[in-house]
Scaffold this motif. Structure first.
Motif, PDB file in Angstrom:
ATOM      1  N   LEU A 117      -4.618  25.962  91.341  1.00 30.73           N
ATOM      2  CA  LEU A 117      -4.875  24.561  91.024  1.00 30.73           C
ATOM      3  C   LEU A 117      -6.005  24.480  90.018  1.00 30.73           C
TER       4      LEU A 117
ATOM      5  N   GLU B 221      -5.743  17.952  84.465  1.00 29.85           N
ATOM      6  CA  GLU B 221      -4.327  17.684  84.663  1.00 29.85           C
ATOM      7  C   GLU B 221      -3.575  18.599  83.716  1.00 29.85           C
TER       8      GLU B 221
ATOM      9  N   VAL C  33       5.338  22.433  93.023  1.00 25.70           N
ATOM     10  CA  VAL C  33       4.240  21.493  92.815  1.00 25.70           C
ATOM     11  C   VAL C  33       3.956  20.869  94.166  1.00 25.70           C
ATOM     12  N   GLY C  34       2.781  21.179  94.715  1.00 22.98           N
ATOM     13  CA  GLY C  34       2.508  20.775  96.093  1.00 22.98           C
ATOM     14  C   GLY C  34       3.493  21.509  96.990  1.00 22.98           C
TER      15      GLY C  34
ATOM     16  N   ILE D 275       1.399  17.641  86.293  1.00 19.35           N
ATOM     17  CA  ILE D 275       0.709  18.173  87.469  1.00 19.35           C
ATOM     18  C   ILE D 275      -0.650  17.484  87.588  1.00 19.35           C
ATOM     19  N   PRO D 276      -0.867  16.686  88.615  1.00 20.45           N
ATOM     20  CA  PRO D 276      -2.180  16.053  88.788  1.00 20.45           C
ATOM     21  C   PRO D 276      -3.269  17.101  89.039  1.00 20.45           C
TER      22      PRO D 276
ATOM     23  N   ASN E 207      -6.140  19.148  90.793  1.00 23.20           N
ATOM     24  CA  ASN E 207      -6.354  19.564  92.174  1.00 23.20           C
ATOM     25  C   ASN E 207      -5.066  19.676  92.984  1.00 23.20           C
ATOM     26  N   THR E 208      -3.944  19.911  92.296  1.00 26.77           N
ATOM     27  CA  THR E 208      -2.647  20.049  92.965  1.00 26.77           C
ATOM     28  C   THR E 208      -2.178  21.490  92.857  1.00 26.77           C
TER      29      THR E 208
ATOM     30  N   HIS F 174       0.140  24.512  92.346  1.00 25.11           N
ATOM     31  CA  HIS F 174       1.402  24.661  91.630  1.00 25.11           C
ATOM     32  C   HIS F 174       1.592  26.113  91.208  1.00 25.11           C
TER      33      HIS F 174
ATOM     34  N   GLN G  96     -13.145  18.875  95.615  1.00 28.77           N
ATOM     35  CA  GLN G  96     -12.079  17.880  95.615  1.00 28.77           C
ATOM     36  C   GLN G  96     -12.477  16.608  96.351  1.00 28.77           C
TER      37      GLN G  96
END
Length: 142
Positions: free
Chosen positions: A53, A58, A72-73, A87-88, A90-91, A93, A129
């Motif tokens: 992450l 982003e 993703v997640g 991809i936001p 802190n996600t 992936h 986060q």
């Protein structure tokens, strides 16, 4: 000032994940925007970027050629030419090339905040986060 580049003359470098190759079209030193990088990235079939992450960025992918699998997640996504993935920050992936792929990757920094109260700084360092707050009385912008 206009900044024109030809992809065929750009240096080929290894990605930050240690796989594939990329040619950087624009990096953060060349712009006053929050863009961190725009690159054309190529992976060979079977190459994979392990799950990771980006707390302060982003990431965007525009698939140009080939097929890939992304997580993703907790969502599994199959991607091919013409697909765009966002991809936001802190996600978690990951990306795996099913066939040889070419993608345009774009990174964009987000605003981040540190706690105003010094005794909470250790929390920010351990679990940043939780301090990605846009408006809160204990935070200030950097």
């Amino acid at each position: 000032m206009i900044n024109k580049k030809s992809i065929k003359y750009l240096s080929i470098i290894t990605t930050t994940h240690g796989i594939g190759e990329k040619r950087v079209l624009l990096n953060s030193q060349e712009t006053s925007t929050p863009l961190t990088q725009i690159a054309v990235t190529r992976l060979k079939a079977g190459e994979a970027a392990e799950e990771h992450l980006h707390p302060t960025m982003e990431e965007f992918f525009l698939f140009q050629k080939g097929d890939a699998s992304m997580t993703v997640g907790k969502e599994q996504i199959t991607c091919s030419s013409g697909d765009f993935i966002s991809i936001p920050a802190n996600t978690l992936h990951s990306l795996k090339a099913i066939t040889d792929i070419e993608i345009i990757t774009i990174g964009c920094a987000i605003h981040w905040y540190k706690p105003l109260i010094p005794q909470y700084f250790f929390l920010w360092a351990l679990i940043p986060q939780y301090f990605f707050l846009w408006e809160n009385f204990i935070c200030w912008g950097v």
